[in-house]
Scaffold this motif. Sequence first.
Motif, PDB file in Angstrom:
ATOM      1  N   LEU A 246       7.896  -1.402   3.779  1.00 37.09           N
ATOM      2  CA  LEU A 246       6.764  -1.552   2.938  1.00 37.09           C
ATOM      3  C   LEU A 246       5.508  -1.969   4.004  1.00 37.09           C
ATOM      4  CD1 LEU A 246       8.618  -4.257   0.750  1.00 37.09           C
ATOM      5  CD2 LEU A 246       8.448  -1.560   0.110  1.00 37.09           C
ATOM      6  N   ARG A 247       4.326  -0.901   3.814  1.00 39.43           N
ATOM      7  CA  ARG A 247       3.360  -1.173   4.463  1.00 39.43           C
ATOM      8  C   ARG A 247       2.402  -1.842   3.796  1.00 39.43           C
ATOM      9  NH1 ARG A 247       1.044   4.043   5.972  1.00 39.43           N
ATOM     10  NH2 ARG A 247      -0.433   3.571   4.390  1.00 39.43           N
TER      11      ARG A 247
ATOM     12  N   ASP B 290      14.540   0.252  -8.596  1.00 35.74           N
ATOM     13  CA  ASP B 290      13.963  -1.091  -9.043  1.00 35.74           C
ATOM     14  C   ASP B 290      12.622  -1.158  -8.341  1.00 35.74           C
ATOM     15  OD1 ASP B 290      13.810  -3.215 -10.543  1.00 35.74           O
ATOM     16  OD2 ASP B 290      15.467  -4.306  -9.614  1.00 35.74           O
ATOM     17  N   VAL B 291      12.594  -1.114  -6.946  1.00 34.22           N
ATOM     18  CA  VAL B 291      11.339  -1.173  -6.318  1.00 34.22           C
ATOM     19  C   VAL B 291      10.223  -0.231  -6.694  1.00 34.22           C
ATOM     20  CG1 VAL B 291      10.319  -0.841  -3.981  1.00 34.22           C
ATOM     21  CG2 VAL B 291      12.383  -2.273  -4.034  1.00 34.22           C
ATOM     22  N   HIS B 292      10.629   0.963  -7.013  1.00 37.22           N
ATOM     23  CA  HIS B 292       9.593   1.926  -7.400  1.00 37.22           C
ATOM     24  C   HIS B 292       9.092   1.489  -8.947  1.00 37.22           C
ATOM     25  CE1 HIS B 292       7.918   5.738  -8.329  1.00 37.22           C
ATOM     26  NE2 HIS B 292       8.458   5.735  -9.471  1.00 37.22           N
TER      27      HIS B 292
ATOM     28  N   GLY C 260      -2.523  -4.081   6.847  1.00 34.86           N
ATOM     29  CA  GLY C 260      -1.851  -3.502   8.025  1.00 34.86           C
ATOM     30  C   GLY C 260      -0.478  -3.608   8.538  1.00 34.86           C
ATOM     31  N   THR C 261      -0.146  -4.771   7.828  1.00 37.39           N
ATOM     32  CA  THR C 261       1.384  -5.089   8.620  1.00 37.39           C
ATOM     33  C   THR C 261       2.470  -4.316   7.773  1.00 37.39           C
ATOM     34  OG1 THR C 261       1.469  -7.026   6.986  1.00 37.39           O
ATOM     35  CG2 THR C 261       0.665  -7.321   8.968  1.00 37.39           C
ATOM     36  N   GLU C 262       3.604  -4.354   8.355  1.00 33.70           N
ATOM     37  CA  GLU C 262       4.744  -3.548   7.591  1.00 33.70           C
ATOM     38  C   GLU C 262       5.845  -4.492   7.557  1.00 33.70           C
ATOM     39  OE1 GLU C 262       6.024   0.675   8.586  1.00 33.70           O
ATOM     40  OE2 GLU C 262       7.304  -0.564   9.850  1.00 33.70           O
ATOM     41  N   GLN C 263       6.690  -4.610   6.366  1.00 34.97           N
ATOM     42  CA  GLN C 263       7.682  -5.416   6.355  1.00 34.97           C
ATOM     43  C   GLN C 263       8.995  -4.453   6.168  1.00 34.97           C
ATOM     44  OE1 GLN C 263       6.484  -7.759   3.159  1.00 34.97           O
ATOM     45  NE2 GLN C 263       6.262  -9.563   4.339  1.00 34.97           N
TER      46      GLN C 263
ATOM     47  N   GLU D 176       0.903  -1.240  -0.096  1.00 36.21           N
ATOM     48  CA  GLU D 176      -0.172  -0.166   0.125  1.00 36.21           C
ATOM     49  C   GLU D 176       1.108   1.324  -0.015  1.00 36.21           C
ATOM     50  OE1 GLU D 176      -2.572   1.353   3.417  1.00 36.21           O
ATOM     51  OE2 GLU D 176      -3.807   0.018   2.471  1.00 36.21           O
ATOM     52  N   ASP D 177       1.926   1.149   0.612  1.00 34.03           N
ATOM     53  CA  ASP D 177       2.818   2.488   0.944  1.00 34.03           C
ATOM     54  C   ASP D 177       4.233   1.976   0.975  1.00 34.03           C
ATOM     55  OD1 ASP D 177       3.512   5.067   1.108  1.00 34.03           O
ATOM     56  OD2 ASP D 177       3.199   5.103   3.055  1.00 34.03           O
ATOM     57  N   VAL D 178       5.056   2.799   0.585  1.00 35.22           N
ATOM     58  CA  VAL D 178       6.610   2.466   0.550  1.00 35.22           C
ATOM     59  C   VAL D 178       7.176   3.838   1.305  1.00 35.22           C
ATOM     60  CG1 VAL D 178       8.612   2.079  -0.371  1.00 35.22           C
ATOM     61  CG2 VAL D 178       6.737   0.932  -1.296  1.00 35.22           C
TER      62      VAL D 178
END
Length: 134
Positions: free
Chosen positions: A93-94, A118-120, A98-101, A82-84
Amino acid sequence: MSSYRLDRSVALVTVGVCLVVSAVAVFVAFVASDWLRVLAAVVAAVAVLVALRFALRPPVVLRLDADGYRSRSATGRWLDVEDVTFSDDVLRLRRTDGTEQRLPLGFAGASRLALLRDVHEHLNAANGYRRFEG
């Protein structure tokens, strides 16, 4: 698919530690009793093998492909992100649940910016976004 290996500087620190362990084990093998000599020789051999492994080809710590990402501590799909955010040398990395890595980027060294780019690009491709060519 993109693979990011352990940075050479981190790998060489590991090589140094392994060589010190090997040297101490060889010293113990010379001054110890018979059964301890065998144990010390095995420890020295394993330490040298690990040092060679890290020196010749550092391990892959992160793989990115069109579907998702895999590391030793985190696995996920791009569609679930959902969000970085990036701060304190950690990529967060959300996910939609709701979890975050958290992926520490200290391992990436000089390829840190290429990894972020690359992630983007993978996130944009997964969500159907494309660069506006005006």
